[in-house]
Design an enzyme around this catalytic site. Structure first.
Site, PDB file in Angstrom:
ATOM      1  N   GLU A   1       2.114   6.478  -2.989  1.00  0.00           N
ATOM      2  CA  GLU A   1       1.049   6.544  -1.974  1.00  0.00           C
ATOM      3  C   GLU A   1       1.655   6.761  -0.592  1.00  0.00           C
ATOM      4  O   GLU A   1       2.792   6.362  -0.342  1.00  0.00           O
ATOM      5  CB  GLU A   1       0.301   5.200  -1.952  1.00  0.00           C
ATOM      6  CG  GLU A   1      -0.848   5.113  -2.936  1.00  0.00           C
ATOM      7  CD  GLU A   1      -2.136   5.682  -2.360  1.00  0.00           C
ATOM      8  OE1 GLU A   1      -2.065   6.509  -1.427  1.00  0.00           O
ATOM      9  OE2 GLU A   1      -3.206   5.291  -2.848  1.00  0.00           O
TER      10      GLU A   1
ATOM     11  N   ASP B   1      -3.621   0.405   2.861  1.00  0.00           N
ATOM     12  CA  ASP B   1      -4.289  -0.162   4.034  1.00  0.00           C
ATOM     13  C   ASP B   1      -5.139  -1.347   3.544  1.00  0.00           C
ATOM     14  O   ASP B   1      -4.650  -2.460   3.408  1.00  0.00           O
ATOM     15  CB  ASP B   1      -5.107   0.969   4.672  1.00  0.00           C
ATOM     16  CG  ASP B   1      -5.753   0.604   5.991  1.00  0.00           C
ATOM     17  OD1 ASP B   1      -5.363  -0.401   6.588  1.00  0.00           O
ATOM     18  OD2 ASP B   1      -6.657   1.352   6.433  1.00  0.00           O
TER      19      ASP B   1
HETATM   20  P1  IMP Z   1      -7.074   1.911   1.604  1.00  0.00           P
HETATM   21  O1  IMP Z   1      -7.890   2.233   0.394  1.00  0.00           O
HETATM   22  O2  IMP Z   1      -7.888   1.232   2.679  1.00  0.00           O
HETATM   23  O3  IMP Z   1      -5.793   1.158   1.281  1.00  0.00           O
HETATM   24  O4  IMP Z   1      -6.708   3.268   2.296  1.00  0.00           O
HETATM   25  C1  IMP Z   1      -5.820   4.131   1.781  1.00  0.00           C
HETATM   26  C2  IMP Z   1      -6.011   5.524   2.328  1.00  0.00           C
HETATM   27  O5  IMP Z   1      -6.609   5.545   3.656  1.00  0.00           O
HETATM   28  C3  IMP Z   1      -4.650   6.127   2.487  1.00  0.00           C
HETATM   29  O6  IMP Z   1      -4.222   6.752   1.282  1.00  0.00           O
HETATM   30  C4  IMP Z   1      -4.863   7.098   3.622  1.00  0.00           C
HETATM   31  O7  IMP Z   1      -5.351   8.314   3.097  1.00  0.00           O
HETATM   32  C5  IMP Z   1      -5.941   6.475   4.487  1.00  0.00           C
HETATM   33  N1  IMP Z   1      -5.350   5.770   5.656  1.00  0.00           N
HETATM   34  C6  IMP Z   1      -5.305   4.447   5.876  1.00  0.00           C
HETATM   35  N2  IMP Z   1      -4.688   4.160   7.040  1.00  0.00           N
HETATM   36  C7  IMP Z   1      -4.305   5.355   7.547  1.00  0.00           C
HETATM   37  C8  IMP Z   1      -3.591   5.743   8.761  1.00  0.00           C
HETATM   38  O8  IMP Z   1      -3.144   4.932   9.591  1.00  0.00           O
HETATM   39  N3  IMP Z   1      -3.393   7.067   8.921  1.00  0.00           N
HETATM   40  C9  IMP Z   1      -3.836   8.016   8.037  1.00  0.00           C
HETATM   41  N4  IMP Z   1      -4.486   7.700   6.909  1.00  0.00           N
HETATM   42  C10 IMP Z   1      -4.720   6.384   6.669  1.00  0.00           C
END
Ligand code: IMP
Ligand code: MG
Length: 181
Positions: free
Chosen positions: A98, A102
Site C-alpha cells: 500500500e 490512514d
Molecule cells: P484509509 O482507508 O483511510 O486507510 O485510506 C487509504 C487510502 O486513502 C490510501 O490508499 C490513499 O489512497 C488515500 N490517502 C490517505 N491519506 C492520504 C494522503 O495523505 N495523501 C494521499 N492519499 C491519501
C-alpha cells in the site's frame, strides 16, 4: 511542481535506504516461502517498483485497483475493487503493498477480500502510516515511515489524481492547492 511543494518530506536518499531495509527484512522473513507481492494501484505503483527490486527472492507480482469514495481527511465510505488478481494465491503467502494506511479501512477491506481466496498468510507493507487517524485496529507488519496526520502527495500519492509523478513525498495543504497552481 517543485515550486508548489517545496522541500521533500522524506529525501530520495532516505527513502532509498529505508526501502532497502524493508526489502532485506521481507527477504529474511519469507526465505523459502512461496510469496506473491500484490500492489494496490494506483497509489503504490512507485513504491512497489522500488520495493520488489530490493526483495531478493523469486517472488511473483500482481496488482489490485482499489478506490475508496472518500473526501480528503475522512475515512472511505465504501471501497471498490476494480480488478481481480491474475495469480492464484490459495495456500500461498501474500504481501499487500500500500502507499499509505490512514484510517485503515481500505487495508482491512482488502485483507478480508484476499482471505476469502484462502492464502497461507496475508501481511501488509505500507510506505506510510498515519497511526493517529486509525478508525479500526489493524496489524501492519512493514511500515516505511510513520507520519503525522497531514496530507501527503508525490511518489505515487495523489491529490485529485494529480502529483503522483512528483519524485519525492511532500506535504500539502489541500485548501491552498484547490485554488490551484
Ligand atoms: P484509509 O482507508 O483511510 O486507510 O485510506 C487509504 C487510502 O486513502 C490510501 O490508499 C490513499 O489512497 C488515500 N490517502 C490517505 N491519506 C492520504 C494522503 O495523505 N495523501 C494521499 N492519499 C491519501
Ligand atoms: Mg489513493
Amino acid at each position: 511542481m517543485a515550486e508548489i511543494f517545496g522541500k521533500p518530506l522524506v529525501t530520495q536518499e532516505v527513502m532509498r535506504a529505508r526501502i532497502r531495509e524493508l526489502g532485506m527484512q521481507i527477504s529474511k522473513d519469507y526465505q523459502g516461502k512461496d510469496l506473491v507481492v500484490v500492489g494496490v494501484l494506483k497509489g503504490a505503483y512507485v513504491f512497489f517498483a522500488d520495493l520488489v527490486r530490493v526483495i531478493q527472492l523469486p517472488i511473483q507480482i500482481d496488482f489490485l485497483i482499489a478506490k475508496g469514495t472518500k473526501k480528503v481527511g475522512r475515512p472511505p465510505k465504501t471501497i471498490k475493487v476494480w480488478t481481480a488478481l491474475t495469480e492464484k494465491i490459495e495456500e500461498r503467502h501474500v504481501l499487500l503493498v500500500e502507499d499509505i494506511v490512514d484510517s485503515g479501512l481500505t487495508a482491512q477491506f482488502l485483507v478480508s477480500q484476499l482471505q476469502k481466496l484462502k492464502p497461507a498468510s496475508v501481511a501488509i507493507c505500507t510506505l506510510l502510516s498515519k497511526p493517529a487517524n486509525r478508525k479500526i485496529e489493524i496489524e501492519v507488519q512493514y511500515v516505511g515511515f510513520e507520519v503525522a496526520p497531514s496530507y501527503i502527495v508525490g511518489y505515487g500519492l495523489d491529490f485529485k489524481q494529480k502529483y503522483r509523478n512528483l519524485p519525492y513525498l511532500a506535504q500539502m495543504n489541500p485548501e491552498r492547492i484547490q485554488e490551484g497552481p
